[in-house]
Design a protein around this motif. Sequence first.
Motif, mmCIF file in Angstrom:
data_model
loop_
_atom_site.group_PDB
_atom_site.id
_atom_site.type_symbol
_atom_site.label_atom_id
_atom_site.label_comp_id
_atom_site.label_asym_id
_atom_site.label_seq_id
_atom_site.Cartn_x
_atom_site.Cartn_y
_atom_site.Cartn_z
ATOM 1 N N TRP A 118 -66.520 1.833 -90.420
ATOM 2 C CA TRP A 118 -67.484 2.929 -90.467
ATOM 3 C C TRP A 118 -67.798 3.361 -91.896
ATOM 4 O O TRP A 118 -68.876 3.902 -92.161
ATOM 5 C CB TRP A 118 -66.976 4.118 -89.658
ATOM 6 N N ILE A 119 -66.887 3.130 -92.836
ATOM 7 C CA ILE A 119 -67.160 3.498 -94.233
ATOM 8 C C ILE A 119 -67.986 2.428 -94.934
ATOM 9 O O ILE A 119 -68.949 2.725 -95.653
ATOM 10 C CB ILE A 119 -65.833 3.743 -94.991
ATOM 11 N N ASN A 120 -67.641 1.150 -94.722
ATOM 12 C CA ASN A 120 -68.277 0.068 -95.475
ATOM 13 C C ASN A 120 -69.428 -0.607 -94.742
ATOM 14 O O ASN A 120 -70.343 -1.126 -95.389
ATOM 15 C CB ASN A 120 -67.222 -0.992 -95.838
ATOM 16 N N ASN A 121 -69.377 -0.659 -93.420
ATOM 17 C CA ASN A 121 -70.414 -1.358 -92.650
ATOM 18 C C ASN A 121 -70.940 -0.449 -91.537
ATOM 19 O O ASN A 121 -70.847 -0.787 -90.357
ATOM 20 C CB ASN A 121 -69.860 -2.658 -92.049
ATOM 21 N N THR A 122 -71.499 0.681 -91.922
ATOM 22 C CA THR A 122 -71.919 1.679 -90.935
ATOM 23 C C THR A 122 -73.025 1.143 -90.032
ATOM 24 O O THR A 122 -72.963 1.303 -88.803
ATOM 25 C CB THR A 122 -72.406 2.960 -91.649
ATOM 26 N N ILE A 123 -74.033 0.514 -90.597
ATOM 27 C CA ILE A 123 -75.155 -0.015 -89.806
ATOM 28 C C ILE A 123 -74.655 -1.092 -88.844
ATOM 29 O O ILE A 123 -75.079 -1.152 -87.686
ATOM 30 C CB ILE A 123 -76.250 -0.597 -90.736
ATOM 31 N N HIS A 124 -73.747 -1.931 -89.330
ATOM 32 C CA HIS A 124 -73.177 -2.993 -88.495
ATOM 33 C C HIS A 124 -72.393 -2.402 -87.318
ATOM 34 O O HIS A 124 -72.473 -2.924 -86.200
ATOM 35 C CB HIS A 124 -72.268 -3.864 -89.363
ATOM 36 N N MET A 125 -71.669 -1.310 -87.552
ATOM 37 C CA MET A 125 -70.894 -0.670 -86.482
ATOM 38 C C MET A 125 -71.821 -0.016 -85.456
ATOM 39 O O MET A 125 -71.556 -0.054 -84.251
ATOM 40 C CB MET A 125 -69.937 0.361 -87.074
ATOM 41 N N PHE A 126 -72.919 0.595 -85.909
ATOM 42 C CA PHE A 126 -73.891 1.164 -84.986
ATOM 43 C C PHE A 126 -74.546 0.071 -84.144
ATOM 44 O O PHE A 126 -74.809 0.264 -82.951
ATOM 45 C CB PHE A 126 -74.968 1.948 -85.742
ATOM 46 N N ALA A 127 -74.815 -1.084 -84.772
ATOM 47 C CA ALA A 127 -75.442 -2.191 -84.050
ATOM 48 C C ALA A 127 -74.541 -2.712 -82.938
ATOM 49 O O ALA A 127 -75.025 -3.195 -81.907
ATOM 50 C CB ALA A 127 -75.784 -3.315 -85.016
ATOM 51 N N HIS A 128 -73.210 -2.611 -83.131
ATOM 52 C CA HIS A 128 -72.267 -3.077 -82.103
ATOM 53 C C HIS A 128 -72.297 -2.204 -80.849
ATOM 54 O O HIS A 128 -71.869 -2.643 -79.779
ATOM 55 C CB HIS A 128 -70.841 -3.099 -82.665
ATOM 56 N N LEU A 129 -72.763 -0.965 -80.984
ATOM 57 C CA LEU A 129 -72.781 -0.057 -79.831
ATOM 58 C C LEU A 129 -73.861 -0.420 -78.827
ATOM 59 O O LEU A 129 -73.791 -0.018 -77.669
ATOM 60 C CB LEU A 129 -72.977 1.387 -80.309
ATOM 61 N N VAL A 130 -74.878 -1.155 -79.255
ATOM 62 C CA VAL A 130 -75.972 -1.571 -78.356
ATOM 63 C C VAL A 130 -76.071 -3.085 -78.411
ATOM 64 O O VAL A 130 -76.553 -3.637 -79.401
ATOM 65 C CB VAL A 130 -77.315 -0.925 -78.764
ATOM 66 N N PRO A 131 -75.621 -3.786 -77.369
ATOM 67 C CA PRO A 131 -75.713 -5.255 -77.371
ATOM 68 C C PRO A 131 -77.158 -5.721 -77.450
ATOM 69 O O PRO A 131 -78.070 -5.028 -77.002
ATOM 70 C CB PRO A 131 -75.061 -5.648 -76.034
ATOM 71 N N GLN A 132 -77.352 -6.897 -78.009
ATOM 72 C CA GLN A 132 -78.692 -7.441 -78.182
ATOM 73 C C GLN A 132 -79.334 -7.722 -76.828
ATOM 74 O O GLN A 132 -78.703 -8.265 -75.925
ATOM 75 C CB GLN A 132 -78.623 -8.726 -79.004
ATOM 76 N N GLY A 133 -80.595 -7.335 -76.690
ATOM 77 C CA GLY A 133 -81.327 -7.563 -75.443
ATOM 78 C C GLY A 133 -81.184 -6.461 -74.423
ATOM 79 O O GLY A 133 -81.626 -6.624 -73.276
#
Length: 224
Positions: A118-133
């Motif tokens: 959450w400190i270094n890859n915040t956008i990446h962690m948010f993206a994990h909350l919604v699977p693609q598609g």
Amino acid sequence: MMANLFSSFDPSTNFNLSLNWMSSLIGLFIIPPMFWLIPSRLSMIWNKIIMTLHKEFKILIGFNNTQGSTLLFISLFSIILFNNFLGLFPYIFTSTSHMVMTLTLALPLWLSFMIFGWINNTIHMFAHLVPQGTPPILMPFMVCIETISNIIRPGTLAIRLSANMIAGHLLMTLLGSTGPSLTFIMIYLLLITQILLLILESAVAIIQSYVFTVLSTLYSSEVN
């Protein structure tokens, strides 16, 4: 004297001492110091296992993020494996059957992964909350489901390890307690069954330490 079936998992049952928790470190003391200095078949086998685990963890973590990371997970595998095997010996307290021990291993790992992510890859962690598609109408529900599944990860790691260690020990205790009331032929069958269960428990000790470590590795790869 055990008061009930679950007393074998009480640290104060044997000798009324809390020193039974020392079994989590006794694996380090029973290894002779010469094991690390003089090459032997045992040390060569252990080095082979470590190198195999290193290659596998390096693939799971990612080739660009392995600066010493595999050493942490190999050490985790080793300490769980030692404790699982020591629990198979008589009168040795099985520390990995307690949530105190398993949560102590799982919770700091998961917490450090989450803080780092959450400190270094915040956008990446948010993206994990919604699977693609995912359809837009289901996105709020998927965020709730993914958040809950992420929060319970250390609990599932700890419960999986402790429950598997408890189950086999309880089954062996139940079968062993029926020995005095059996005939000679049934005692022979009981001994064969106990030996087979002991072999199964040895396999479970290896498998559960491997599963715990691999899942921790996969959780760490998600935050990078």
